[in-house]
Design a protein around this motif. Sequence first.
Motif, PDB file in Angstrom:
ATOM      1  N   ASP A 141       0.817  -1.221   0.000  1.00  0.00           N
ATOM      2  CA  ASP A 141       0.000   0.000   0.000  1.00  0.00           C
ATOM      3  C   ASP A 141       0.849   1.269   0.000  1.00  0.00           C
ATOM      4  O   ASP A 141       0.561   2.207  -0.743  1.00  0.00           O
ATOM      5  N   VAL A 142       1.886   1.286   0.824  1.00  0.00           N
ATOM      6  CA  VAL A 142       2.695   2.507   0.924  1.00  0.00           C
ATOM      7  C   VAL A 142       3.459   2.790  -0.369  1.00  0.00           C
ATOM      8  O   VAL A 142       3.709   3.950  -0.699  1.00  0.00           O
ATOM      9  N   VAL A 143       3.794   1.721  -1.079  1.00  0.00           N
ATOM     10  CA  VAL A 143       4.508   1.914  -2.353  1.00  0.00           C
ATOM     11  C   VAL A 143       3.529   2.362  -3.434  1.00  0.00           C
ATOM     12  O   VAL A 143       3.796   3.312  -4.174  1.00  0.00           O
ATOM     13  N   VAL A 144       2.392   1.703  -3.495  1.00  0.00           N
ATOM     14  CA  VAL A 144       1.401   2.015  -4.537  1.00  0.00           C
ATOM     15  C   VAL A 144       0.846   3.430  -4.335  1.00  0.00           C
ATOM     16  O   VAL A 144       0.638   4.168  -5.300  1.00  0.00           O
ATOM     17  N   ALA A 145       0.638   3.801  -3.084  1.00  0.00           N
ATOM     18  CA  ALA A 145       0.088   5.136  -2.812  1.00  0.00           C
ATOM     19  C   ALA A 145       1.138   6.236  -2.986  1.00  0.00           C
ATOM     20  O   ALA A 145       0.811   7.412  -2.979  1.00  0.00           O
ATOM     21  N   ASN A 161      -2.620   1.468  20.886  1.00  0.00           N
ATOM     22  CA  ASN A 161      -2.788   0.200  20.191  1.00  0.00           C
ATOM     23  C   ASN A 161      -1.414  -0.236  19.677  1.00  0.00           C
ATOM     24  O   ASN A 161      -0.904   0.363  18.727  1.00  0.00           O
ATOM     25  N   PRO A 162      -0.803  -1.230  20.298  1.00  0.00           N
ATOM     26  CA  PRO A 162       0.553  -1.616  19.895  1.00  0.00           C
ATOM     27  C   PRO A 162       0.649  -2.133  18.469  1.00  0.00           C
ATOM     28  O   PRO A 162       1.707  -2.055  17.851  1.00  0.00           O
ATOM     29  N   MET A 163      -0.455  -2.665  17.976  1.00  0.00           N
ATOM     30  CA  MET A 163      -0.419  -3.204  16.609  1.00  0.00           C
ATOM     31  C   MET A 163      -1.125  -2.274  15.617  1.00  0.00           C
ATOM     32  O   MET A 163      -1.559  -2.703  14.553  1.00  0.00           O
ATOM     33  N   GLY A 164      -1.270  -1.010  16.038  1.00  0.00           N
ATOM     34  CA  GLY A 164      -1.937  -0.042  15.162  1.00  0.00           C
ATOM     35  C   GLY A 164      -1.104   0.283  13.934  1.00  0.00           C
ATOM     36  O   GLY A 164       0.047  -0.141  13.818  1.00  0.00           O
ATOM     37  N   ASP A 165      -1.717   1.067  13.032  1.00  0.00           N
ATOM     38  CA  ASP A 165      -1.026   1.396  11.789  1.00  0.00           C
ATOM     39  C   ASP A 165       0.139   2.358  12.038  1.00  0.00           C
ATOM     40  O   ASP A 165       0.071   3.218  12.914  1.00  0.00           O
ATOM     41  N   LEU A 166       1.178   2.207  11.260  1.00  0.00           N
ATOM     42  CA  LEU A 166       2.302   3.149  11.292  1.00  0.00           C
ATOM     43  C   LEU A 166       1.887   4.421  10.541  1.00  0.00           C
ATOM     44  O   LEU A 166       0.952   4.374   9.735  1.00  0.00           O
ATOM     45  N   PRO A 167       2.581   5.535  10.783  1.00  0.00           N
ATOM     46  CA  PRO A 167       2.190   6.778  10.085  1.00  0.00           C
ATOM     47  C   PRO A 167       2.132   6.620   8.565  1.00  0.00           C
ATOM     48  O   PRO A 167       1.246   7.172   7.913  1.00  0.00           O
ATOM     49  N   GLU A 168       3.062   5.841   8.026  1.00  0.00           N
ATOM     50  CA  GLU A 168       3.070   5.627   6.569  1.00  0.00           C
ATOM     51  C   GLU A 168       1.811   4.881   6.112  1.00  0.00           C
ATOM     52  O   GLU A 168       1.242   5.179   5.069  1.00  0.00           O
ATOM     53  N   ALA A 177      -0.966   6.157   3.518  1.00  0.00           N
ATOM     54  CA  ALA A 177      -1.280   5.340   2.330  1.00  0.00           C
ATOM     55  C   ALA A 177      -2.763   5.039   2.262  1.00  0.00           C
ATOM     56  O   ALA A 177      -3.380   5.126   1.199  1.00  0.00           O
ATOM     57  N   LYS A 178      -3.348   4.716   3.413  1.00  0.00           N
ATOM     58  CA  LYS A 178      -4.783   4.403   3.442  1.00  0.00           C
ATOM     59  C   LYS A 178      -5.591   5.616   3.010  1.00  0.00           C
ATOM     60  O   LYS A 178      -6.560   5.498   2.258  1.00  0.00           O
ATOM     61  N   LYS A 179      -5.184   6.787   3.513  1.00  0.00           N
ATOM     62  CA  LYS A 179      -5.899   8.028   3.192  1.00  0.00           C
ATOM     63  C   LYS A 179      -5.834   8.284   1.683  1.00  0.00           C
ATOM     64  O   LYS A 179      -6.857   8.570   1.050  1.00  0.00           O
ATOM     65  N   ILE A 180      -4.628   8.151   1.138  1.00  0.00           N
ATOM     66  CA  ILE A 180      -4.454   8.417  -0.299  1.00  0.00           C
ATOM     67  C   ILE A 180      -5.259   7.431  -1.128  1.00  0.00           C
ATOM     68  O   ILE A 180      -5.956   7.812  -2.071  1.00  0.00           O
ATOM     69  N   LEU A 181      -5.195   6.169  -0.746  1.00  0.00           N
ATOM     70  CA  LEU A 181      -5.912   5.150  -1.527  1.00  0.00           C
ATOM     71  C   LEU A 181      -7.420   5.339  -1.421  1.00  0.00           C
ATOM     72  O   LEU A 181      -8.146   5.138  -2.401  1.00  0.00           O
ATOM     73  N   THR A 182      -7.899   5.736  -0.238  1.00  0.00           N
ATOM     74  CA  THR A 182      -9.340   5.972  -0.074  1.00  0.00           C
ATOM     75  C   THR A 182      -9.770   7.177  -0.914  1.00  0.00           C
ATOM     76  O   THR A 182     -10.810   7.144  -1.566  1.00  0.00           O
ATOM     77  N   GLU A 183      -8.933   8.222  -0.901  1.00  0.00           N
ATOM     78  CA  GLU A 183      -9.247   9.410  -1.709  1.00  0.00           C
ATOM     79  C   GLU A 183      -9.300   9.058  -3.183  1.00  0.00           C
ATOM     80  O   GLU A 183     -10.155   9.529  -3.915  1.00  0.00           O
TER      81      GLU A 183
END
Lengths: 218, 135
Positions: free
Chosen positions: A53-57, B52-59, B63-69
């Motif tokens: 995801d981080v690469v594709v985005a 949340n120790p297993m939460g998402d990293l800043p990257e 990435a999620k935000k960009i892909l959702t947009e």
Amino acid sequence: MVTLLKLTENDKRLIIVLLLLVILVFVIAGYIGILVKKIMDKQGKKMDDLIHDVVVAGVITDRKHLIRFGIKKNHRQLFKDAWLPFSIMAFASFIIILYCIIYQNWNPSFLSDYESTGFNTLFFVFDWKNAPRSTFFGKEIISGWPTLLSKPHFSWKAWGAYLFFPGMIGGALWFLICIQAYIARTIRLFKKSKEVFSKSLENYNVNEVSNTPQNPIQ
Amino acid sequence: MAEFFKTLLKGVIYVVLLPFILLVWVLSAIYCVFIFLYSAIKNMIIFFAGGNPMGDLPEDVKAKKILTERLIQPQPSFIPTAAAPTPAVSVEGSPAPTAESLRPTFVTETSDEVLNRQEEQDQGGDDDGNFTQTY
């Protein structure tokens, strides 16, 4: 003609058999290696899932950043994979400590006692130390079955060892698989970090490009 | 036969390299134990601090935000405009259909517009109950 070595028919047969055995060992080693490589390739694919995801985005745009990010994700994945085998080993250790407290026996030799408290009560135990031996090419080697010391039997007193050994061995093997997966993911990360950001001029010719008629924009 | 010799050669290489492979494995095992213990302690601290120790990293979050947009960004929708009705039988003197009238046009809609249009189409009309042909 001087003959340095005279081989009898038996010697020749022995050499052929030994040669075949050596070839067989190498072929088996080759197949095991191929199998391990295939398993590691499969385990390494998990890294694609972690960094895709981080690469594709376009969040990560350089190799060093991708490696740093991949290593972080790999550590997290290792923790996710390994907490269960670690817990199993911790539980097994807890059991044996509990056993020692209950029986007030802190001497670890009870784990190898084949009569009542050891895990090897479940196996055949042979007296290898006093096995019959013969001299062969100047060396003493075992030449017959040793006497049987104990037959497999269940002993209630060995409950600690029964829980401890399978837990530790199972947990350790599982953890080794996790380590293999970790190594596989690391290899994949370094391989992909090179490929993803690589620029290639293969089949690119600046003269060909400039001579190609451009389509007018419609 | 060639495959057999390849496997044999690989076997020889693996046997020769076995001590080094085992060394790498053992060193990795020691490293992994340390990493595991470090992660365990770190995760415990994060957990008891309310995180949340297993939460998402800043990257990951970025990435999620960009892909959702990207998913909800206005997509160019292909809507052919109504071409000028051409007679089935050519009538002398009538204008021939031009290339312009036959060319489909691309209308760019925002995601809200697409949703509104879909809602109207589902309802079969607008709020007043009047059916309007949008295109």
